[in-house]
Scaffold this active site. Structure first.
Site, PDB file in Angstrom:
ATOM      1  N   SER A 139       0.870  -1.170   0.000  1.00  0.00           N
ATOM      2  CA  SER A 139       0.000   0.000   0.000  1.00  0.00           C
ATOM      3  C   SER A 139       0.906   1.219   0.000  1.00  0.00           C
ATOM      4  O   SER A 139       2.081   1.130   0.386  1.00  0.00           O
ATOM      5  CB  SER A 139      -0.879   0.004   1.256  1.00  0.00           C
ATOM      6  OG  SER A 139      -1.485   1.268   1.476  1.00  0.00           O
ATOM      7  N   TYR A 152      -2.398  -1.183  10.439  1.00  0.00           N
ATOM      8  CA  TYR A 152      -2.375  -1.228   8.972  1.00  0.00           C
ATOM      9  C   TYR A 152      -1.064  -0.645   8.443  1.00  0.00           C
ATOM     10  O   TYR A 152      -0.375  -1.260   7.629  1.00  0.00           O
ATOM     11  CB  TYR A 152      -3.566  -0.450   8.408  1.00  0.00           C
ATOM     12  CG  TYR A 152      -3.736  -0.607   6.912  1.00  0.00           C
ATOM     13  CD1 TYR A 152      -4.447  -1.686   6.386  1.00  0.00           C
ATOM     14  CD2 TYR A 152      -3.187   0.312   6.029  1.00  0.00           C
ATOM     15  CE1 TYR A 152      -4.603  -1.845   5.021  1.00  0.00           C
ATOM     16  CE2 TYR A 152      -3.343   0.162   4.654  1.00  0.00           C
ATOM     17  CZ  TYR A 152      -4.049  -0.912   4.159  1.00  0.00           C
ATOM     18  OH  TYR A 152      -4.195  -1.064   2.801  1.00  0.00           O
ATOM     19  N   LYS A 156       1.870  -2.965   6.702  1.00  0.00           N
ATOM     20  CA  LYS A 156       2.134  -2.704   5.290  1.00  0.00           C
ATOM     21  C   LYS A 156       3.598  -2.305   5.073  1.00  0.00           C
ATOM     22  O   LYS A 156       4.181  -2.600   4.025  1.00  0.00           O
ATOM     23  CB  LYS A 156       1.187  -1.638   4.752  1.00  0.00           C
ATOM     24  CG  LYS A 156      -0.256  -2.121   4.573  1.00  0.00           C
ATOM     25  CD  LYS A 156      -0.348  -3.256   3.558  1.00  0.00           C
ATOM     26  CE  LYS A 156      -1.795  -3.617   3.256  1.00  0.00           C
ATOM     27  NZ  LYS A 156      -1.907  -4.675   2.215  1.00  0.00           N
TER      28      LYS A 156
END
Length: 258
Positions: A139, A152, A156
């Site tokens: 991401s 997150y 990532k």
């Protein structure tokens, strides 16, 4: 790498980026496309749309046994795996250090260990053949972080780091490695309002797939569907403290509901 005649596995392929990649690989002439997802019914629907070159397999990428079974099913049907796109991901909930360990653990497994387990399953055969492609979907948050969710952003980052390591360790053994780092893309996460629209617009899965296919052709490491991410990443490297200050402002705005 030319996709024509190759066999590809795509995880998280029932919708969003994964479904877009599966459709595009088939359009590029892949002789086999294996769509892996927890939601087998939706994956089978996409596979039916693609046609005879596609098959759907239920897979929880948070379990190594499921990934091993997925790769075995692909080999049984098509003989080998040429391209593995480790794409499945979850958004979880917004928050930081207060979030429960179970959510952190799920993020580590799906955004981190799933890539390790997949590489363990397919990279040795790629090395033996002297050819293969492994794609990690990370991401933009893996390069730039994200203010809404600590787990997150952290996991990532781990995904990007593992993709880098694979490229370092196996890039001279015939295994190509790329890392996909988009901002917001049309998916279930953005449709239901839980995902961030981002600063630079929401792309379609087809637009992302176009960038990925070109990345595979060029065999470059970073696939950046939002070109501005490269500029932000350069700015981060040039003045880390200034970048952190800007992110602090974004975090304060987020906490204030802006």
């Amino acid at each position: 790498m030319d996709i024509q005649g190759k066999v590809a596995i795509v995880t998280g392929a029932a919708s969003g980026i994964g479904a877009g990649l599966a459709r595009r690989f088939a359009a590029e002439g892949a002789r086999g496309v294996v769509l892996a997802d927890l939601n087998q019914e939706r994956a089978e629907g996409v596979a039916r749309q693609i046609g005879g070159a596609a098959m759907a397999v239920r897979c929880d990428v948070g379990r190594e046994a499921d990934i091993q079974a997925l790769v075995a099913a692909a080999r049984q049907r098509f003989g080998q795996v040429d391209i593995y796109v480790s794409n499945a991901g979850i958004l979880g909930r917004m928050g930081g250090i207060e979030l429960e360990d179970a959510l952190w653990d799920a993020m580590w497994r799906i955004h981190g260990m799933a890539h390790v387990w997949a590489a363990r399953a397919v990279v040795p055969e790629m090395v033996a053949r002297g050819e293969g492609y492994f794609v990690v979907t990370a991401s933009a948050a893996g390069l730039l972080n994200i203010v809404e969710s600590a787990p997150y952003g952290v996991t990532k980052h781990a995904a990007v780091a593992f993709a880098e390591w694979l490229r370092i360790a196996y890039g001279r053994k015939g295994v190509r490695v790329s890392c996909l780092c988009p901002q917001s893309v049309e998916s279930d996460m953005t449709r239901d309002g839980t995902g961030s629209a981002g600063l630079d617009g929401v792309l379609t899965p087809a637009q992302v797939a176009e960038v990925v296919v070109q990345t595979l052709r060029d065999e470059t490491f970073l696939a950046l569907p939002h070109p501005s991410v490269a500029q932000y990443f350069q700015a981060k490297g040039q003045d880390y403290d200034r970048w952190l200050g800007g992110m602090q402002k974004l975090y304060a705005r987020h906490m204030a509901g802006g």
